[in-house]
Design a protein around this motif. Sequence first.
Motif, PDB file in Angstrom:
ATOM      1  N   TYR A 164      11.796   9.222 -13.649  1.00 33.53           N
ATOM      2  CA  TYR A 164      11.601   8.825 -12.333  1.00 33.53           C
ATOM      3  C   TYR A 164      10.404   7.611 -12.695  1.00 33.53           C
ATOM      4  O   TYR A 164       9.867   7.527 -13.427  1.00 33.53           O
ATOM      5  CB  TYR A 164      10.722   9.932 -11.327  1.00 33.53           C
ATOM      6  CG  TYR A 164      12.362  11.188 -11.651  1.00 33.53           C
ATOM      7  CD1 TYR A 164      11.546  12.080 -12.124  1.00 33.53           C
ATOM      8  CD2 TYR A 164      12.919  10.641 -10.427  1.00 33.53           C
ATOM      9  CE1 TYR A 164      12.935  12.727 -11.756  1.00 33.53           C
ATOM     10  CE2 TYR A 164      13.946  11.639  -9.883  1.00 33.53           C
ATOM     11  CZ  TYR A 164      13.760  13.067 -10.507  1.00 33.53           C
ATOM     12  OH  TYR A 164      15.078  14.011 -10.125  1.00 33.53           O
ATOM     13  N   LEU A 165      10.370   6.382 -11.637  1.00 27.42           N
ATOM     14  CA  LEU A 165       9.169   5.842 -11.567  1.00 27.42           C
ATOM     15  C   LEU A 165       8.645   5.671 -10.519  1.00 27.42           C
ATOM     16  O   LEU A 165       8.820   5.389  -9.067  1.00 27.42           O
ATOM     17  CB  LEU A 165       9.449   4.240 -12.320  1.00 27.42           C
ATOM     18  CG  LEU A 165       8.298   3.362 -12.437  1.00 27.42           C
ATOM     19  CD1 LEU A 165       7.719   3.384 -13.075  1.00 27.42           C
ATOM     20  CD2 LEU A 165       8.700   1.986 -12.316  1.00 27.42           C
ATOM     21  N   GLN A 166       7.385   6.601 -10.267  1.00 28.95           N
ATOM     22  CA  GLN A 166       6.504   6.591  -9.618  1.00 28.95           C
ATOM     23  C   GLN A 166       6.352   5.501  -9.355  1.00 28.95           C
ATOM     24  O   GLN A 166       5.020   5.258  -9.629  1.00 28.95           O
ATOM     25  CB  GLN A 166       5.321   7.776  -9.113  1.00 28.95           C
ATOM     26  CG  GLN A 166       4.956   8.093  -8.546  1.00 28.95           C
ATOM     27  CD  GLN A 166       5.481   8.534  -6.462  1.00 28.95           C
ATOM     28  OE1 GLN A 166       6.613   8.914  -6.283  1.00 28.95           O
ATOM     29  NE2 GLN A 166       5.127   8.172  -5.708  1.00 28.95           N
ATOM     30  N   MET A 167       6.159   4.529  -8.129  1.00 30.27           N
ATOM     31  CA  MET A 167       4.786   3.543  -7.868  1.00 30.27           C
ATOM     32  C   MET A 167       4.372   3.495  -6.455  1.00 30.27           C
ATOM     33  O   MET A 167       4.981   4.292  -5.513  1.00 30.27           O
ATOM     34  CB  MET A 167       6.026   2.342  -7.461  1.00 30.27           C
ATOM     35  CG  MET A 167       7.247   2.552  -8.784  1.00 30.27           C
ATOM     36  SD  MET A 167       8.249   0.816  -8.184  1.00 30.27           S
ATOM     37  CE  MET A 167       9.522   1.383  -6.878  1.00 30.27           C
ATOM     38  N   ASN A 168       2.834   3.596  -6.488  1.00 30.66           N
ATOM     39  CA  ASN A 168       1.827   4.039  -5.811  1.00 30.66           C
ATOM     40  C   ASN A 168       1.361   2.315  -5.911  1.00 30.66           C
ATOM     41  O   ASN A 168       1.275   1.897  -5.758  1.00 30.66           O
ATOM     42  CB  ASN A 168       0.769   5.352  -6.284  1.00 30.66           C
ATOM     43  CG  ASN A 168       1.760   6.321  -6.063  1.00 30.66           C
ATOM     44  OD1 ASN A 168       2.634   6.894  -5.441  1.00 30.66           O
ATOM     45  ND2 ASN A 168       0.990   7.208  -6.455  1.00 30.66           N
ATOM     46  N   SER A 169       0.683   2.422  -4.219  1.00 24.33           N
ATOM     47  CA  SER A 169      -0.870   1.164  -3.953  1.00 24.33           C
ATOM     48  C   SER A 169       0.465   0.273  -4.268  1.00 24.33           C
ATOM     49  O   SER A 169       0.346  -1.460  -5.008  1.00 24.33           O
ATOM     50  CB  SER A 169      -1.677   1.214  -4.848  1.00 24.33           C
ATOM     51  OG  SER A 169      -2.351   2.637  -4.690  1.00 24.33           O
ATOM     52  N   LEU A 170       1.930  -0.198  -4.005  1.00 22.78           N
ATOM     53  CA  LEU A 170       2.726  -0.725  -3.792  1.00 22.78           C
ATOM     54  C   LEU A 170       2.541  -2.592  -3.329  1.00 22.78           C
ATOM     55  O   LEU A 170       1.376  -2.692  -2.607  1.00 22.78           O
ATOM     56  CB  LEU A 170       4.165  -0.670  -3.612  1.00 22.78           C
ATOM     57  CG  LEU A 170       4.449  -0.341  -4.334  1.00 22.78           C
ATOM     58  CD1 LEU A 170       6.111   0.442  -3.339  1.00 22.78           C
ATOM     59  CD2 LEU A 170       5.136  -0.322  -5.792  1.00 22.78           C
ATOM     60  N   LYS A 171       2.564  -3.241  -4.068  1.00 18.99           N
ATOM     61  CA  LYS A 171       2.170  -5.071  -3.251  1.00 18.99           C
ATOM     62  C   LYS A 171       3.310  -6.180  -3.496  1.00 18.99           C
ATOM     63  O   LYS A 171       3.892  -5.573  -3.979  1.00 18.99           O
ATOM     64  CB  LYS A 171       1.101  -5.576  -4.664  1.00 18.99           C
ATOM     65  CG  LYS A 171      -0.322  -4.843  -5.358  1.00 18.99           C
ATOM     66  CD  LYS A 171      -1.565  -5.337  -6.991  1.00 18.99           C
ATOM     67  CE  LYS A 171      -2.447  -4.083  -7.099  1.00 18.99           C
ATOM     68  NZ  LYS A 171      -2.922  -5.008  -7.798  1.00 18.99           N
ATOM     69  N   GLY A 199       1.039  -1.434  -0.239  1.00 19.62           N
ATOM     70  CA  GLY A 199       0.133  -0.155  -0.298  1.00 19.62           C
ATOM     71  C   GLY A 199       1.195   1.406  -0.042  1.00 19.62           C
ATOM     72  O   GLY A 199       0.222   2.173   0.009  1.00 19.62           O
ATOM     73  N   GLY A 200       2.135   1.345  -0.138  1.00 20.15           N
ATOM     74  CA  GLY A 200       2.710   2.299   0.722  1.00 20.15           C
ATOM     75  C   GLY A 200       3.864   2.516  -1.450  1.00 20.15           C
ATOM     76  O   GLY A 200       2.918   2.261  -2.329  1.00 20.15           O
ATOM     77  N   SER A 201       4.332   3.758  -1.031  1.00 21.26           N
ATOM     78  CA  SER A 201       4.716   4.465  -2.695  1.00 21.26           C
ATOM     79  C   SER A 201       5.730   4.498  -2.438  1.00 21.26           C
ATOM     80  O   SER A 201       6.744   4.595  -0.991  1.00 21.26           O
ATOM     81  CB  SER A 201       4.752   5.921  -2.679  1.00 21.26           C
ATOM     82  OG  SER A 201       2.922   5.515  -2.137  1.00 21.26           O
ATOM     83  N   LEU A 202       6.813   4.326  -2.990  1.00 20.09           N
ATOM     84  CA  LEU A 202       8.586   4.741  -3.820  1.00 20.09           C
ATOM     85  C   LEU A 202       8.390   5.257  -5.004  1.00 20.09           C
ATOM     86  O   LEU A 202       7.829   5.147  -6.057  1.00 20.09           O
ATOM     87  CB  LEU A 202       9.290   3.155  -3.578  1.00 20.09           C
ATOM     88  CG  LEU A 202       9.972   2.359  -2.112  1.00 20.09           C
ATOM     89  CD1 LEU A 202      10.794   1.222  -2.658  1.00 20.09           C
ATOM     90  CD2 LEU A 202      10.731   3.212  -1.237  1.00 20.09           C
ATOM     91  N   ARG A 203      10.037   6.137  -4.934  1.00 21.94           N
ATOM     92  CA  ARG A 203       9.987   6.484  -6.238  1.00 21.94           C
ATOM     93  C   ARG A 203      11.003   6.401  -6.822  1.00 21.94           C
ATOM     94  O   ARG A 203      12.979   6.236  -6.245  1.00 21.94           O
ATOM     95  CB  ARG A 203      10.165   8.320  -6.564  1.00 21.94           C
ATOM     96  CG  ARG A 203      10.451   8.900  -7.595  1.00 21.94           C
ATOM     97  CD  ARG A 203      10.173  10.192  -7.463  1.00 21.94           C
ATOM     98  NE  ARG A 203      11.460  10.621  -7.147  1.00 21.94           N
ATOM     99  CZ  ARG A 203      11.334  12.418  -7.459  1.00 21.94           C
ATOM    100  NH1 ARG A 203      10.595  12.706  -7.859  1.00 21.94           N
ATOM    101  NH2 ARG A 203      12.006  13.073  -6.592  1.00 21.94           N
TER     102      ARG A 203
END
Length: 124
Positions: free
Chosen positions: A80-87, A15-19
Amino acid sequence: EVQVVESGGGLVQAGGSLRLSCAVSGFTFDDYAVGWFRQAPGKECEGVSCISGRDGSTYYADSVKGRFTISIDNAKKKVYLQMNSLKPEDTAVYYCAADRAGSVDVIKYGMNYWGKGTLVTVSS
């Protein structure tokens, strides 16, 4: 000499994010496409996203569509690759790659210049 260097991986809860960042050198975005791939243990390498420096068009794999966003910062020479709602299934080594191509379709056929990868781990 074309070089791409990834950074920004790490451990994040579901559910978290990383860039992720990809610092590029040796070329101008006008002539190149830059993509992100990932490889999870025991799985094939997957083309995740790609952006054309020529026209800004983008590609996303179905598995990340709506959650990941790719972008270019021309001044900083970064992608950049913004990654949200990580699974948890997003856990993989993520690679940045570049190729002299105008179309994002290049991600389907292979790209010439690769970084060493950055590990993303998503805990459940």
